[in-house]
Design a protein around this motif. Structure first.
Motif, PDB file in Angstrom:
ATOM      1  N   ARG A  12       0.832  -1.208   0.000  1.00 26.30           N
ATOM      2  CA  ARG A  12       0.000   0.000   0.000  1.00 26.30           C
ATOM      3  C   ARG A  12       0.865   1.256   0.000  1.00 26.30           C
ATOM      4  N   TYR A  13       1.948   1.222   0.767  1.00 22.79           N
ATOM      5  CA  TYR A  13       2.863   2.360   0.846  1.00 22.79           C
ATOM      6  C   TYR A  13       3.493   2.626  -0.528  1.00 22.79           C
ATOM      7  N   ILE A  14       4.023   1.609  -1.158  1.00 24.29           N
ATOM      8  CA  ILE A  14       4.694   1.787  -2.452  1.00 24.29           C
ATOM      9  C   ILE A  14       3.684   2.162  -3.533  1.00 24.29           C
ATOM     10  N   ALA A  15       2.482   1.633  -3.481  1.00 27.91           N
ATOM     11  CA  ALA A  15       1.474   1.933  -4.506  1.00 27.91           C
ATOM     12  C   ALA A  15       1.196   3.424  -4.604  1.00 27.91           C
ATOM     13  N   LEU A  16       1.198   4.138  -3.467  1.00 26.95           N
ATOM     14  CA  LEU A  16       0.878   5.567  -3.547  1.00 26.95           C
ATOM     15  C   LEU A  16       1.969   6.350  -4.276  1.00 26.95           C
ATOM     16  N   TRP A  17       3.219   5.860  -4.273  1.00 23.30           N
ATOM     17  CA  TRP A  17       4.310   6.526  -4.984  1.00 23.30           C
ATOM     18  C   TRP A  17       4.197   6.314  -6.498  1.00 23.30           C
ATOM     19  N   ASN A  18       3.451   5.299  -6.921  1.00 16.76           N
ATOM     20  CA  ASN A  18       3.249   4.996  -8.342  1.00 16.76           C
ATOM     21  C   ASN A  18       1.922   5.507  -8.885  1.00 16.76           C
ATOM     22  N   GLU A  19       1.072   6.058  -8.033  1.00 14.72           N
ATOM     23  CA  GLU A  19      -0.290   6.447  -8.423  1.00 14.72           C
ATOM     24  C   GLU A  19      -0.282   7.680  -9.332  1.00 14.72           C
ATOM     25  N   PRO A  20      -0.808   7.549 -10.572  1.00 12.80           N
ATOM     26  CA  PRO A  20      -0.789   8.683 -11.505  1.00 12.80           C
ATOM     27  C   PRO A  20      -1.878   9.728 -11.246  1.00 12.80           C
ATOM     28  N   ASP A  21      -2.994   9.333 -10.678  1.00 17.96           N
ATOM     29  CA  ASP A  21      -4.109  10.256 -10.474  1.00 17.96           C
ATOM     30  C   ASP A  21      -3.898  11.046  -9.183  1.00 17.96           C
ATOM     31  N   PRO A  22      -3.775  12.379  -9.261  1.00 13.90           N
ATOM     32  CA  PRO A  22      -3.521  13.173  -8.059  1.00 13.90           C
ATOM     33  C   PRO A  22      -4.574  13.001  -6.959  1.00 13.90           C
ATOM     34  N   ALA A  23      -5.846  12.881  -7.325  1.00  9.43           N
ATOM     35  CA  ALA A  23      -6.896  12.727  -6.314  1.00  9.43           C
ATOM     36  C   ALA A  23      -6.781  11.364  -5.617  1.00  9.43           C
ATOM     37  N   LEU A  24      -6.519  10.311  -6.386  1.00 10.01           N
ATOM     38  CA  LEU A  24      -6.350   8.985  -5.792  1.00 10.01           C
ATOM     39  C   LEU A  24      -5.062   8.924  -4.968  1.00 10.01           C
TER      40      LEU A  24
END
Length: 140
Positions: A12-24
């Motif tokens: 979950r921690y690493i996924a947020l560093w890869n998330e392209p959508d600013p709101a998500l």
């Protein structure tokens, strides 16, 4: 306090560093980090040497709270992931001792899938299982 799987926390921690959508990405930051969390980065060796040469005995970079962490994550995303050069992935073997999670992560070339870097993360969790303090050691 519940004890979620440390590898799930790492994912979950690493996924947020890869998330392209600013709101998500912002929502992920709020889900993973406590409101007043601290993200503390040990800069690469060359930056530490420059700081020492200027008389700074310790050089860390810090972001506090959701807004500052969001800026930090967004800039990292833009430079590494959004550029199409790299993605981050959690390495296997995350471990947990009470409220502390130690995990490693990898920087991977987006085109080839080759590991080109990584680091160690030490996460201190609050009573709700969210990150209260995040100590990042890249380059390890």
């Amino acid at each position: 306090m519940s004890y979620p799987d440390p590898q799930d926390i790492a994912a979950r921690y690493i996924a947020l560093w890869n998330e392209p959508d600013p709101a998500l990405r912002r929502q992920a930051i709020e889900d993973v980090f406590a409101e007043n969390a601290a993200h503390v980065l040990q800069p690469p060796q060359e930056i530490r040497e420059i700081a020492a040469g200027l008389g700074f005995p310790a050089s860390t970079l810090e972001a506090h709270g959701h807004d500052a962490i969001e800026v930090r994550v967004a800039r990292s995303y833009d430079r590494f992931v959004g550029s199409g050069m790299y993605v981050f992935r959690p390495a296997p073997g995350a471990i947990r001792l009470n409220e502390v999670v130690k995990m490693t992560w990898e920087t991977v070339a987006a085109e080839s899938g080759e590991r080109v870097g990584g680091g160690v993360e030490v996460l201190v969790l609050d009573e709700r299982g969210r990150v209260a303090a995040d100590y990042m050691f890249p380059g390890l």
